[in-house]
Design a protein around this motif. Structure first.
Motif, PDB file in Angstrom:
ATOM      1  N   VAL A  65       0.833  -1.200   0.000  1.00  0.00           N
ATOM      2  CA  VAL A  65       0.000   0.000   0.000  1.00  0.00           C
ATOM      3  C   VAL A  65       0.867   1.249   0.000  1.00  0.00           C
ATOM      4  N   TYR A  66       1.931   1.241   0.791  1.00  0.00           N
ATOM      5  CA  TYR A  66       2.825   2.395   0.859  1.00  0.00           C
ATOM      6  C   TYR A  66       3.348   2.770  -0.527  1.00  0.00           C
ATOM      7  N   ASP A  67       3.684   1.768  -1.335  1.00  0.00           N
ATOM      8  CA  ASP A  67       4.227   2.028  -2.664  1.00  0.00           C
ATOM      9  C   ASP A  67       3.211   2.704  -3.577  1.00  0.00           C
ATOM     10  N   VAL A  68       1.963   2.286  -3.474  1.00  0.00           N
ATOM     11  CA  VAL A  68       0.909   2.924  -4.268  1.00  0.00           C
ATOM     12  C   VAL A  68       0.693   4.355  -3.785  1.00  0.00           C
ATOM     13  N   LEU A  69       0.671   4.545  -2.483  1.00  0.00           N
ATOM     14  CA  LEU A  69       0.480   5.891  -1.947  1.00  0.00           C
ATOM     15  C   LEU A  69       1.640   6.805  -2.338  1.00  0.00           C
ATOM     16  N   SER A  83       3.678  11.378  -4.563  1.00  0.00           N
ATOM     17  CA  SER A  83       4.949  11.949  -5.020  1.00  0.00           C
ATOM     18  C   SER A  83       5.099  11.900  -6.538  1.00  0.00           C
ATOM     19  N   ASP A  84       4.973  10.703  -7.089  1.00  0.00           N
ATOM     20  CA  ASP A  84       5.230  10.531  -8.515  1.00  0.00           C
ATOM     21  C   ASP A  84       4.202  11.271  -9.377  1.00  0.00           C
ATOM     22  N   LYS A 107      -6.872  12.165  -6.298  1.00  0.00           N
ATOM     23  CA  LYS A 107      -7.597  11.358  -5.313  1.00  0.00           C
ATOM     24  C   LYS A 107      -7.246   9.909  -5.616  1.00  0.00           C
ATOM     25  N   THR A 108      -6.963   9.134  -4.574  1.00  0.00           N
ATOM     26  CA  THR A 108      -6.558   7.748  -4.767  1.00  0.00           C
ATOM     27  C   THR A 108      -7.578   6.811  -4.152  1.00  0.00           C
ATOM     28  N   TYR A 109      -7.948   5.788  -4.906  1.00  0.00           N
ATOM     29  CA  TYR A 109      -8.903   4.779  -4.470  1.00  0.00           C
ATOM     30  C   TYR A 109      -8.259   3.408  -4.598  1.00  0.00           C
ATOM     31  N   MET A 110      -8.169   2.681  -3.473  1.00  0.00           N
ATOM     32  CA  MET A 110      -7.598   1.341  -3.482  1.00  0.00           C
ATOM     33  C   MET A 110      -8.674   0.328  -3.836  1.00  0.00           C
ATOM     34  N   ALA A 111      -8.354  -0.590  -4.717  1.00  0.00           N
ATOM     35  CA  ALA A 111      -9.265  -1.676  -5.055  1.00  0.00           C
ATOM     36  C   ALA A 111      -9.279  -2.668  -3.898  1.00  0.00           C
TER      37      ALA A 111
END
Length: 76
Positions: A49-53, A58-59, A70-74
């Motif tokens: 999860v940290y890598d996706v965040l 940042s990226d 806005k980020t949504y986790m599947a």
């Protein structure tokens, strides 16, 4: 494996430029310009999860022309 959708708002007229930059990022599997509240939908994959965040905060957010994300986790 963590899969996420990153919704991106861009500055006016910058969607195509941002899309090209987003598609070059390591954790991005898909990215498309869309119509609606956001300008680009990005799909990202990572081990943690940290890598996706990090990819979202940042990226993607750090790219020139990005106004908001806005980020949504599947979860399936």
């Amino acid at each position: 494996m963590v899969h996420a959708f990153i919704m991106v708002k861009t500055a006016a007229g910058r969607s195509e430029d941002v899309l090209a930059s987003v598609r070059e990022l390591d954790r991005v599997s898909e990215a498309h310009v869309v119509a609606g509240d956001f300008d680009i939908v990005v799909e990202a994959d990572a081990e943690e999860v940290y890598d996706v965040l990090h990819a979202a905060s940042s990226d993607v957010s750090g790219l020139d022309g990005v106004a908001d994300t806005k980020t949504y986790m599947a979860i399936d």
